[in-house]
Design a protein around this motif. Structure first.
Motif, PDB file in Angstrom:
ATOM      1  N   VAL A 166     -34.387  36.749  80.634  1.00 27.39           N
ATOM      2  CA  VAL A 166     -34.457  35.600  81.550  1.00 27.39           C
ATOM      3  C   VAL A 166     -35.012  34.383  80.804  1.00 27.39           C
ATOM      4  CG1 VAL A 166     -35.565  34.720  83.637  1.00 27.39           C
ATOM      5  CG2 VAL A 166     -34.715  37.067  83.593  1.00 27.39           C
ATOM      6  N   ALA A 167     -36.115  34.574  80.076  1.00 33.22           N
ATOM      7  CA  ALA A 167     -36.739  33.455  79.362  1.00 33.22           C
ATOM      8  C   ALA A 167     -35.814  32.911  78.279  1.00 33.22           C
ATOM      9  CB  ALA A 167     -38.072  33.904  78.763  1.00 33.22           C
ATOM     10  N   THR A 168     -35.108  33.816  77.587  1.00 33.57           N
ATOM     11  CA  THR A 168     -34.177  33.375  76.541  1.00 33.57           C
ATOM     12  C   THR A 168     -33.061  32.520  77.133  1.00 33.57           C
ATOM     13  OG1 THR A 168     -34.631  35.376  75.288  1.00 33.57           O
ATOM     14  CG2 THR A 168     -32.643  34.164  74.702  1.00 33.57           C
ATOM     15  N   PHE A 169     -32.493  32.976  78.251  1.00 34.05           N
ATOM     16  CA  PHE A 169     -31.403  32.225  78.870  1.00 34.05           C
ATOM     17  C   PHE A 169     -31.903  30.875  79.390  1.00 34.05           C
ATOM     18  CE2 PHE A 169     -28.326  36.005  79.864  1.00 34.05           C
ATOM     19  CZ  PHE A 169     -28.172  36.191  78.515  1.00 34.05           C
ATOM     20  N   ILE A 170     -33.136  30.836  79.913  1.00 32.48           N
ATOM     21  CA  ILE A 170     -33.691  29.549  80.356  1.00 32.48           C
ATOM     22  C   ILE A 170     -33.819  28.614  79.149  1.00 32.48           C
ATOM     23  CG2 ILE A 170     -35.760  28.407  81.286  1.00 32.48           C
ATOM     24  CD1 ILE A 170     -36.103  30.837  83.138  1.00 32.48           C
ATOM     25  N   GLY A 171     -34.212  29.181  78.004  1.00 32.23           N
ATOM     26  CA  GLY A 171     -34.300  28.378  76.779  1.00 32.23           C
ATOM     27  C   GLY A 171     -32.947  27.847  76.331  1.00 32.23           C
ATOM     28  N   ILE A 172     -31.869  28.554  76.662  1.00 31.25           N
ATOM     29  CA  ILE A 172     -30.527  28.071  76.333  1.00 31.25           C
ATOM     30  C   ILE A 172     -30.099  26.983  77.318  1.00 31.25           C
ATOM     31  CG2 ILE A 172     -28.076  28.703  76.178  1.00 31.25           C
ATOM     32  CD1 ILE A 172     -28.919  31.509  75.331  1.00 31.25           C
ATOM     33  N   ILE A 173     -30.449  27.168  78.596  1.00 32.07           N
ATOM     34  CA  ILE A 173     -29.949  26.274  79.647  1.00 32.07           C
ATOM     35  C   ILE A 173     -30.607  24.896  79.611  1.00 32.07           C
ATOM     36  CG2 ILE A 173     -29.933  25.896  82.157  1.00 32.07           C
ATOM     37  CD1 ILE A 173     -29.724  28.975  82.470  1.00 32.07           C
ATOM     38  N   THR A 174     -31.947  24.867  79.461  1.00 35.92           N
ATOM     39  CA  THR A 174     -32.671  23.607  79.692  1.00 35.92           C
ATOM     40  C   THR A 174     -32.221  22.431  78.819  1.00 35.92           C
ATOM     41  OG1 THR A 174     -34.506  24.584  78.452  1.00 35.92           O
ATOM     42  CG2 THR A 174     -34.732  24.487  80.834  1.00 35.92           C
ATOM     43  N   PRO A 175     -31.861  22.624  77.552  1.00 34.99           N
ATOM     44  CA  PRO A 175     -31.435  21.433  76.785  1.00 34.99           C
ATOM     45  C   PRO A 175     -30.183  20.745  77.346  1.00 34.99           C
ATOM     46  CG  PRO A 175     -31.924  23.252  75.311  1.00 34.99           C
ATOM     47  CD  PRO A 175     -31.909  23.809  76.699  1.00 34.99           C
ATOM     48  N   TYR A 176     -29.383  21.494  78.151  1.00 34.33           N
ATOM     49  CA  TYR A 176     -28.174  20.891  78.717  1.00 34.33           C
ATOM     50  C   TYR A 176     -28.487  19.911  79.852  1.00 34.33           C
ATOM     51  CZ  TYR A 176     -24.925  24.215  76.511  1.00 34.33           C
ATOM     52  OH  TYR A 176     -24.176  24.929  75.629  1.00 34.33           O
TER      53      TYR A 176
END
Lengths: 244, 109
Positions: free
Chosen positions: A172-182
């Motif tokens: 979950v944390a990894t995917f949030i790290g991928i999403i937020t820069p967008y």
């Protein structure tokens, strides 16, 4: 720049997500052994399938004694998103030899796409070196995923309660790290909110179909709310350049 | 599960996973992506990843749990905030995981 340096850049860009993936791989291995599956089964699945979230869903289905066709078709649906990643990467791989495209296809996971795709955007990966950067990312994830699976199988036999620790949160944390820069434009926020809300409303659909439907809804909402119709203006620019 | 069934499951999963990932790469030199597809594709990572994690975060026990005593929600909100604020992946992951485990184990002591 040498091949090794390009590969190293891909691996370095992947480090945060590799760290996030370690608990997830351990969890997969330990879950497999807590279900009483052969250690070789978990190890072979990580080596040949190499698809984190699909492997978890498959374990759950095996635990429910689901028929093989359900396991395989669910895997297909859970991984269907990779088709969309591939569609986005086609323009960067079309000049590469088939053998290279086979390897890149095998290694097309969320994390490598998330690590390498922005590098094409800012120019630190291009037609000449992009596949090497990609290979560096893929290989480092592949090694991590297989090593942690083996360690998870071994430790799952030693530490029985490990599968209840909540190690999935690392994903979950990894995917949030991928999403937020967008999230720099309204369209991406709308995409996020609509995909998130749909995934809750549609959570009851069988075989993870809610995931696919929510993804389509999110993409559609982002698409219609996107104000930047740059496609046409870019076309105008290139026409003007031809006229010069 | 017999060895034969295990082998069948893994080969089936391999075939569909690799098939999905490789299908477009196989014909990459012939595939032409229309402009509107290109425009839609940039929303794929956000849409897909959000759809995977939202149920994990809001429904950790199959029921909706909007309270802050839900460690999944708390960890995800903090990770999200850190991600928006600093845009550093490693920081986002580490802080999120730390808050999750403190909320899950620290608070129940």
């Amino acid at each position: 720049m040498s091949t090794m340096q390009d590969m190293r850049r891909g691996a370095v860009a992947s480090i945060p997500m590799i760290i996030g993936g370690i608990p997830f791989g351990l969890l997969f291995g330990s879950l497999a052994s807590s279900y009483g599956l052969s250690p070789w089964f978990a190890v072979a699945m990580s080596a040949f399938v190499f698809a984190g979230s699909a492997q978890f869903v498959a374990l759950g289905l095996i635990g429910l004694h689901a028929p093989i066709w359900v396991i395989v078709s669910t895997t297909f649906i859970v991984n269907l998103r990779h088709l969309l990643y591939a569609a986005d990467l086609v323009k960067f791989v079309k000049h590469l030899p088939m053998s290279m495209r086979v390897i890149m296809g095998f290694g097309l996971i969320d994390e490598t796409y998330a690590a390498v795709r922005p590098m094409y955007e800012v120019g630190s990966a291009d037609k000449k070196n992009g596949h090497k950067v990609y290979l560096g990312s893929f290989l480092s994830f592949y090694v991590m995923w297989n090593v942690t699976t083996i360690l998870g199988v071994l430790s799952g036999e030693l530490i029985p309660g490990m599968s209840e620790w909540g190690l999935e949160f690392a994903m979950v944390a990894t995917f949030i790290g991928i999403i937020t820069p967008y999230l720099k434009h309204k369209a991406f926020w709308l995409c996020l909110l609509s995909a998130g809300a749909s995934s809750i409303i549609l959570a009851g659909l069988p075989n993870n179909l809610g995931l696919l439907a929510s993804a389509v809804i999110g993409v559609a909402m982002g698409f219609i709310s996107d104000p930047s119709y740059k496609v046409t203006s870019k076309l105008d620019d290139s026409i003007q350049e031809v006229n010069k | 599960m017999t060895l034969w069934q295990g082998a069948l499951i893994i080969s089936g999963m391999f075939a569909v996973t690799f098939g999905v990932r490789f299908a477009l790469f196989a014909r990459a030199d012939k595939v032409v992506m229309p402009a509107f597809i290109e425009k839609a594709l940039k929303f794929v990572p956000v849409a897909v990843l959000t759809a995977i994690i939202t149920p994990m975060v809001l429904m950790p026990n199959q029921h909706i749990d909007f309270s802050l005593s839900n460690p999944w929600l708390l960890g995800a909100l903090v990770a999200f905030g850190v991600g928006i604020w600093r845009q550093q992946q490693l920081l986002t992951i580490l802080v999120g995981v730390l808050v999750f485990f403190i909320a899950k184990y620290g608070l129940s002591l």
